[in-house]
Design an enzyme around this catalytic site. Structure first.
Site, PDB file in Angstrom:
ATOM      1  N   THR A 348       0.767  -1.448   0.143  1.00 32.88           N
ATOM      2  CA  THR A 348      -0.146   0.141  -0.007  1.00 32.88           C
ATOM      3  C   THR A 348       0.893   1.197   0.590  1.00 32.88           C
ATOM      4  O   THR A 348       2.210   0.738  -0.018  1.00 32.88           O
ATOM      5  CB  THR A 348      -0.924  -0.103   1.301  1.00 32.88           C
ATOM      6  OG1 THR A 348      -1.674   1.146   0.966  1.00 32.88           O
ATOM      7  CG2 THR A 348      -0.017   0.696   2.811  1.00 32.88           C
ATOM      8  N   GLY A 431      -0.182  -3.972   4.894  1.00 31.66           N
ATOM      9  CA  GLY A 431      -1.389  -5.203   5.193  1.00 31.66           C
ATOM     10  C   GLY A 431      -0.902  -5.934   6.643  1.00 31.66           C
ATOM     11  O   GLY A 431      -1.685  -4.603   7.102  1.00 31.66           O
TER      12      GLY A 431
END
Length: 526
Positions: A348, A431
């Site tokens: 991310t 995550g």
């Protein structure tokens, strides 16, 4: 302060404003927005749009977004949930009938509605200051003319090269000569540039309606998904009241479910009741791992979409409950009865910004696993997330897959307040790792007095598939101490997570920025 005899990265110091992202181009673009009169929200959106191009493995317009922000003039802190829902007609029984015993990892059936663009639109409409289209110009330029692939991006690209053969359309746009793009090569995304132009010109209608939406829906239909135009157009971010706990005088904020942020609050609450240790000791990392196992166990039992299940947030913020859990931890031995948390690795990107007026934003944007679903809508160039993999297929579970539901979400923006003003504006990537990552970052600063860069740099550990994973930089004495306490230790294949953070010193009137060396980015301040 770090020892300058050793290699490392100094904390970045400033007085007026600061930005930290995982890519130098995004940091520079966001800082340029601040210098041209934009505020923290403008800068964060600009960085997010550009990162959607230059970090294709991590984020994109086909993903989701969450935000923690502080509006200085109003003295108000807010949370914004930008996670999308599953298709309105897809059911758990339907997936089980197709032979699935767990949620698909890749492909059209793993895709949920992308919420990022709607989140950016709402954030800008309510809190932005510059013209919307100006924020997209760096991203459009990078997608059209190409950008130079950075080193960490290239590492991830190579690691997940095989997944990019999921569809011919994906391979055509994300591979070159049937291989991953390498560091120093130029990657162009002309179709994505057209989509970014649509968003810049039309706002959310440029993504959730019209030809871009047509392309997304048609592509997913070919892969068996029933996600519809109505599902896409119905995607809507919404404001939430942050949860908080007091950690030794700092108010730590997290977003409520369907976000996993409460997990970090419970973890910190547990740690408050454990003995103080040296910051770089096996005992410290043992207690961190054991506390995390208990906090993640609570998460896995109870967090889901609050529109479909009753999430008892009080368990994560109640000090007495945390004390009971802390009493279960043996400082000398891992306790097998705690079970193993359900953890997955993913990628991310997170953005932290503080502007000259004291506004602060942490925006986190994600495709979930590296390259998300690995499904690219060919005309629009939109790479779609695989957030559906965040559900499970356990009948009756709070996070069981269902129509029109939001999954348990791993991406969690972070902020701490002191005297109701931001003191630490940060995000941690990786995550499921993020909850323990938040706790390690905060304790590094609050308990052990590390500066924000040192706090980010410190080696990390994380429970994954029955192992206590450590980075290669973890000293041998800590590995030996964890093994002696019963942990099965192994070295992680890739560095664990990433972080971007800004520490605000109200007494000196200064800012200190840190950017994770595990990524390609940097902090910039003045």
């Amino acid at each position: 302060m770090r020892d300058f005899h050793f290699p490392g990265r100094s904390v970045v110091r400033g007085q007026e404003c600061m930005v930290a992202t995982a890519h130098p181009a995004a940091s520079a673009a966001a800082f340029g927005i601040l210098q041209s009169g934009g505020n923290a929200v403008d800068a964060a959106i600009c960085a997010a749009a550009l990162l959607a191009v230059v970090e294709p493995q991590a984020s994109g317009v086909g993903g989701d977004s969450f935000v923690l922000g502080h509006v200085s003039a109003k003295g108000k802190t807010f949370g914004l949930n930008g996670s999308g829902k599953s298709a309105g007609t897809m059911t758990a029984d339907g997936l089980r009938a197709l032979g699935y015993t767990g949620m698909p990892l890749r492909g059209a059936l793993s895709v949920t509605c992308p919420g990022a663009v709607d989140t950016w639109v709402r954030l800008h409409a309510d809190h932005g200051s510059l013209d919307w289209d100006k924020l997209f110009q760096p991203a459009i330029k990078a997608a059209t003319g190409g950008y130079v692939v950075a080193d960490r991006v290239a590492l991830d690209w190579k690691a997940f090269e095989a997944a990019l053969t999921t569809t011919p359309e994906t391979a055509a746009r994300l591979l070159t000569d049937a291989r991953a793009f390498r560091a120093g090569e130029i990657h162009r995304q002309p179709e994505l540039a057209s989509t970014l132009c649509e968003i810049a010109a039309k706002g959310r209608d440029g993504f959730y309606r019209g030809w871009v939406a047509d392309d997304i829906v048609a592509t997913l239909a070919q892969g068996g998904s029933s996600l519809s135009h109505g599902d896409l157009d119905g995607t809507s971010s919404f404001y939430v009241d942050p949860l908080s706990v007091d950690y030794k005088g700092f108010q730590v904020l997290q977003l409520p479910a369907n976000n996993q942020g409460a997990t970090a609050l419970l973890l910190l609450n547990i740690l408050k009741h454990l003995p103080k240790t040296d910051y770089f000791s096996a005992e410290r990392f043992h207690l961190l791992l054991e506390s995390a196992r208990l906090a993640y166990r609570e998460r896995d039992r109870s967090i889901g979409d609050p529109d479909h299940t009753n999430v008892e947030h009080w368990r994560f913020t109640n000090d007495a409950y945390a004390a009971d859990l802390a009493a279960m931890i043996d400082p000398e031995r891992t306790t097998r009865e705690f079970g193993e948390p359900v953890t997955r690795k993913s990628d991310t990107t997170t953005i932290s910004v503080v502007d000259g007026s004291g506004n602060a934003v942490t925006l986190i944007n994600s495709l979930y696993h590296h390259f998300g679903s690995c499904v690219v809508a060919p005309r629009s160039g939109v790479l779609l997330q695989n957030r559906g993999n965040g559900f499970n297929l356990i009948p009756g579970h709070p996070n069981e897959f269902g129509p029109g539901k939001r999954p348990l979400h791993t991406i969690m923006p972070g902020m701490t307040l002191k005297n109701r003003k931001p003191s630490l504006v940060y995000g941690v990537m990786g995550g499921d790792y993020q909850a323990i990552g938040h706790a390690q970052l905060i304790t590094n600063i609050v308990d052990f007095g590390l500066d924000v860069q040192e706090a980010i740099d410190l080696p990390r550990t994380f429970h994954f598939k029955g192992f206590a994973e450590v980075e290669r930089s973890m000293p041998a004495h800590i590995v030996e101490g964890l093994t002696r306490r019963g942990h099965s230790v192994q070295v992680a294949h890739l560095p664990i997570g990433g972080a971007q953070a800004i520490l605000i010193d109200p007494h000196r009137g200064t800012l200190a920025g840190g950017s994770d060396p595990r990524k390609d980015g940097m902090a910039i301040g003045m």
